[in-house]
Scaffold this motif. Structure first.
Motif, PDB file in Angstrom:
ATOM      1  N   ARG A  12       0.932  -1.135  -0.068  1.00 21.65           N
ATOM      2  CA  ARG A  12       0.058   0.012  -0.074  1.00 21.65           C
ATOM      3  C   ARG A  12       0.825   1.208   0.157  1.00 21.65           C
ATOM      4  NH1 ARG A  12      -5.462  -0.124   2.108  1.00 21.65           N
ATOM      5  NH2 ARG A  12      -6.274  -2.245   2.469  1.00 21.65           N
ATOM      6  N   LYS A  13       0.459   2.514  -0.348  1.00 21.33           N
ATOM      7  CA  LYS A  13       0.845   3.610  -0.305  1.00 21.33           C
ATOM      8  C   LYS A  13       1.335   4.062   0.998  1.00 21.33           C
ATOM      9  CE  LYS A  13       0.283   8.423  -1.295  1.00 21.33           C
ATOM     10  NZ  LYS A  13      -0.738   9.632  -1.583  1.00 21.33           N
ATOM     11  N   GLU A  14       2.530   4.344   1.495  1.00 20.03           N
ATOM     12  CA  GLU A  14       2.847   4.977   2.571  1.00 20.03           C
ATOM     13  C   GLU A  14       2.143   6.195   2.896  1.00 20.03           C
ATOM     14  OE1 GLU A  14       4.894   3.626   4.931  1.00 20.03           O
ATOM     15  OE2 GLU A  14       5.828   2.186   3.841  1.00 20.03           O
ATOM     16  N   LEU A  15       1.634   5.951   4.297  1.00 19.22           N
ATOM     17  CA  LEU A  15       0.957   7.237   4.825  1.00 19.22           C
ATOM     18  C   LEU A  15       1.548   8.003   5.876  1.00 19.22           C
ATOM     19  CD1 LEU A  15      -2.889   5.380   4.987  1.00 19.22           C
ATOM     20  CD2 LEU A  15      -1.768   6.948   3.122  1.00 19.22           C
ATOM     21  N   LEU A  16       1.310   9.032   6.441  1.00 21.86           N
ATOM     22  CA  LEU A  16       1.715   9.681   7.554  1.00 21.86           C
ATOM     23  C   LEU A  16       0.723   9.165   8.766  1.00 21.86           C
ATOM     24  CD1 LEU A  16       1.518  13.326   6.595  1.00 21.86           C
ATOM     25  CD2 LEU A  16       3.553  12.034   6.566  1.00 21.86           C
ATOM     26  N   LYS A  17       1.489   9.164   9.754  1.00 19.82           N
ATOM     27  CA  LYS A  17       0.787   8.467  11.007  1.00 19.82           C
ATOM     28  C   LYS A  17      -0.623   8.909  11.218  1.00 19.82           C
ATOM     29  CE  LYS A  17       3.843   5.565  12.817  1.00 19.82           C
ATOM     30  NZ  LYS A  17       3.565   4.257  12.914  1.00 19.82           N
ATOM     31  N   SER A  18      -0.623  10.183  11.263  1.00 17.53           N
ATOM     32  CA  SER A  18      -2.101  10.772  11.234  1.00 17.53           C
ATOM     33  C   SER A  18      -3.054  10.473  10.193  1.00 17.53           C
ATOM     34  CB  SER A  18      -1.852  12.375  11.271  1.00 17.53           C
ATOM     35  OG  SER A  18      -1.274  12.812   9.853  1.00 17.53           O
ATOM     36  N   GLU A  19      -2.690  10.331   8.962  1.00 17.18           N
ATOM     37  CA  GLU A  19      -3.266   9.665   8.047  1.00 17.18           C
ATOM     38  C   GLU A  19      -3.996   8.333   8.061  1.00 17.18           C
ATOM     39  OE1 GLU A  19      -1.864  12.425   4.139  1.00 17.18           O
ATOM     40  OE2 GLU A  19      -0.893  10.369   4.638  1.00 17.18           O
ATOM     41  N   LEU A  20      -2.772   7.550   8.463  1.00 20.96           N
ATOM     42  CA  LEU A  20      -3.066   6.085   8.950  1.00 20.96           C
ATOM     43  C   LEU A  20      -4.061   5.865  10.142  1.00 20.96           C
ATOM     44  CD1 LEU A  20      -2.430   2.962   8.807  1.00 20.96           C
ATOM     45  CD2 LEU A  20      -0.426   3.495  10.193  1.00 20.96           C
ATOM     46  N   HIS A  21      -3.904   6.794  11.255  1.00 20.64           N
ATOM     47  CA  HIS A  21      -4.863   6.815  12.356  1.00 20.64           C
ATOM     48  C   HIS A  21      -6.107   7.118  11.953  1.00 20.64           C
ATOM     49  CE1 HIS A  21      -1.562   6.565  15.374  1.00 20.64           C
ATOM     50  NE2 HIS A  21      -1.233   5.608  14.486  1.00 20.64           N
ATOM     51  N   THR A  22      -6.247   8.008  11.147  1.00 18.93           N
ATOM     52  CA  THR A  22      -7.907   8.433  10.763  1.00 18.93           C
ATOM     53  C   THR A  22      -8.358   7.556  10.049  1.00 18.93           C
ATOM     54  OG1 THR A  22      -7.347  10.923  10.747  1.00 18.93           O
ATOM     55  CG2 THR A  22      -8.883  10.046   9.371  1.00 18.93           C
ATOM     56  N   TYR A  23      -7.557   6.760   9.049  1.00 18.61           N
ATOM     57  CA  TYR A  23      -8.223   5.686   8.539  1.00 18.61           C
ATOM     58  C   TYR A  23      -8.608   4.551   9.298  1.00 18.61           C
ATOM     59  CZ  TYR A  23      -8.629   2.447   4.412  1.00 18.61           C
ATOM     60  OH  TYR A  23      -9.190   1.470   3.423  1.00 18.61           O
ATOM     61  N   LEU A  24      -7.978   4.109  10.097  1.00 21.20           N
ATOM     62  CA  LEU A  24      -8.165   3.064  11.093  1.00 21.20           C
ATOM     63  C   LEU A  24      -9.308   3.442  12.058  1.00 21.20           C
ATOM     64  CD1 LEU A  24      -4.743   1.847  11.958  1.00 21.20           C
ATOM     65  CD2 LEU A  24      -6.313   0.711  10.144  1.00 21.20           C
ATOM     66  N   LYS A  25      -9.282   4.549  12.630  1.00 17.44           N
ATOM     67  CA  LYS A  25     -10.387   4.949  13.482  1.00 17.44           C
ATOM     68  C   LYS A  25     -11.700   5.131  12.671  1.00 17.44           C
ATOM     69  CE  LYS A  25      -8.422   8.894  14.830  1.00 17.44           C
ATOM     70  NZ  LYS A  25      -8.078  10.145  15.586  1.00 17.44           N
ATOM     71  N   ASP A  26     -11.880   5.451  11.302  1.00 16.43           N
ATOM     72  CA  ASP A  26     -13.017   5.592  10.787  1.00 16.43           C
ATOM     73  C   ASP A  26     -13.332   4.122  10.373  1.00 16.43           C
ATOM     74  OD1 ASP A  26     -13.091   8.307  10.900  1.00 16.43           O
ATOM     75  OD2 ASP A  26     -12.060   8.550   8.935  1.00 16.43           O
ATOM     76  N   GLY A  27     -12.544   3.295  10.165  1.00 15.86           N
ATOM     77  CA  GLY A  27     -12.562   1.806   9.716  1.00 15.86           C
ATOM     78  C   GLY A  27     -13.351   1.080  10.706  1.00 15.86           C
ATOM     79  N   PHE A  28     -12.677   1.185  11.979  1.00 18.05           N
ATOM     80  CA  PHE A  28     -13.051   0.386  12.956  1.00 18.05           C
ATOM     81  C   PHE A  28     -14.015   0.998  14.030  1.00 18.05           C
ATOM     82  CE2 PHE A  28      -8.568  -1.319  12.762  1.00 18.05           C
ATOM     83  CZ  PHE A  28      -9.164  -2.780  12.563  1.00 18.05           C
ATOM     84  N   LYS A  29     -14.215   2.434  13.724  1.00 20.90           N
ATOM     85  CA  LYS A  29     -15.155   3.274  14.622  1.00 20.90           C
ATOM     86  C   LYS A  29     -14.970   3.276  15.943  1.00 20.90           C
ATOM     87  CE  LYS A  29     -19.083   1.915  11.124  1.00 20.90           C
ATOM     88  NZ  LYS A  29     -18.056   1.453  10.193  1.00 20.90           N
ATOM     89  N   ILE A  30     -13.651   3.663  16.005  1.00 22.46           N
ATOM     90  CA  ILE A  30     -13.056   3.871  17.434  1.00 22.46           C
ATOM     91  C   ILE A  30     -12.495   5.039  17.580  1.00 22.46           C
ATOM     92  CG2 ILE A  30     -12.940   1.210  18.148  1.00 22.46           C
ATOM     93  CD1 ILE A  30     -10.125   1.625  17.102  1.00 22.46           C
ATOM     94  N   ASN A  31     -12.256   5.701  18.806  1.00 19.54           N
ATOM     95  CA  ASN A  31     -11.845   6.882  19.026  1.00 19.54           C
ATOM     96  C   ASN A  31     -10.409   7.173  18.720  1.00 19.54           C
ATOM     97  OD1 ASN A  31     -14.419   8.013  19.286  1.00 19.54           O
ATOM     98  ND2 ASN A  31     -14.547   7.014  21.590  1.00 19.54           N
TER      99      ASN A  31
END
Length: 330
Positions: A211-230
């Motif tokens: 996958r394309k490398e993401l900034l930590k902030s981008e990765l965390h936003t993606y995972l938070k949205d995907g798992f619906k956690i804070n």
């Protein structure tokens, strides 16, 4: 000069840390020929090193070329290697006392998360047989064993079983640590998995080229949205280290008392920044006293006003004024 783990893991103050770091610097200068050569190439006289900011940091690339050790390799030595493509040279860390590594990661985990036995630990990582040279897999394997929960284990190749266990664990109050490489966690969250508040998601980095490398902030936003956690937690470690820093959900990494980060100038890697701006990350890992405790990484970051570390990415020329000089003069 004798260095032992009691000195390392009983550090209680900044003064303790600095005294131990200077002792280990002098020990490794005399006992580690790779580090000795590097310090000598920089024309640094150990007698003039009185602060940790004056200590030379070994370019991390040295672990790809040399046996970076401060004590003799023996039959009990464990060899950890970094992941690498067929065209890359993996880094190798010779760990002459595996008990020091176990002490470091258990003490660090206990400090930030509590006892492993309080958790069900689900690892989205290759298992120990598939990746026996991985220090991360070794750590997770030991944490899973200490967890003793019947669902704890490795699940990279059996996602359906993992999803089944997640759904069962969502019905309980059991604390769950879901730890994995970034690309695997991204794949999982695309399976429409909603997690509950008893889950801690911890990413360990690593896209594996899928996958394309993401900034930590981008990765965390993606995972938070995907798992619906804070929040998303992170682990910052590497093959060449024996200690880990953790981000507990805010993107800021905190290290245990025996580990410290300094930031070097991008254009002058021998100069330490003190202005809370971005530069190359230098790591002092006192648990590395049998190899090298002073490592200049290829990561970019900055030290925040609250003394936490924020990762800012990587840069490709981190070894231009470091490792190239080292390699060319051996």
């Amino acid at each position: 000069m004798i260095i032992n783990e009691n000195e390392i893991f009983n550090i209680a103050s900044e003064s303790d840390f600095r005294q131990s770091a200077l002792r280990i610097f002098n020990f490794q200068f005399t006992q580690n020929w790779v580090y000795n050569k590097w310090v000598s190439l920089l024309n640094v006289d150990p007698k003039n090193v009185s602060t940790i900011e004056q200590i030379p940091f070994l370019p991390i690339e040295a672990f790809k070329k040399f046996e970076v050790v401060s004590s003799p390799i023996n039959e009990a030595t464990v060899k950890f290697t970094s992941s690498a493509t067929t065209s890359q040279i993996p880094a190798t860390h010779f760990v002459n006392d595996i008990n020091v590594y176990e002490k470091s990661f258990f003490e660090g985990f206990n400090l930030f998360y509590g006892q492993p036995a309080d958790y069900c630990i689900l690892a989205l990582l290759p298992n120990y047989l598939q990746r026996s040279g991985s220090s991360l897999v070794y750590m997770c394997d030991r944490l899973i064993k200490e967890s003793k929960h019947p669902f704890s284990g490795f699940f990279l190749d059996n996602i359906d079983d993992l999803i089944s266990k997640i759904n069962q664990l969502k019905q309980t109050h059991q604390k769950v640590l879901l730890i994995g490489v970034s690309y695997a966690l991204m794949d999982l969250c695309e399976r429409d998995i909603t997690l509950t508040e008893n889950f801690i998601v911890m990413e360990t980095g690593g896209m594996k080229g899928t996958r394309k490398e993401l900034l930590k902030s981008e990765l965390h936003t993606y995972l938070k949205d995907g798992f619906k956690i804070n929040q998303i937690n992170s682990e910052y470690g590497m093959t060449e280290l024996l200690s880990q820093a953790y981000s507990l959900g805010n993107g800021e990494f905190v290290s245990p008392p025996w580990m410290k980060f300094l930031i070097r100038e991008v254009d002058d890697p021998l100069k330490i920044r003190t202005d809370n701006k971005t530069g190359g990350i230098n790591v002092i890992d006192l648990a590395n006293y049998n190899s090298c405790s002073f490592i200049a990484t290829k990561d970019l970051g900055k030290i925040n006003l609250n003394s936490t570390l924020e990762l800012m990415g990587r840069y490709d020329n981190s070894d231009v004024r470091g490792c190239n000089l080292l390699m060319g003069n051996f």
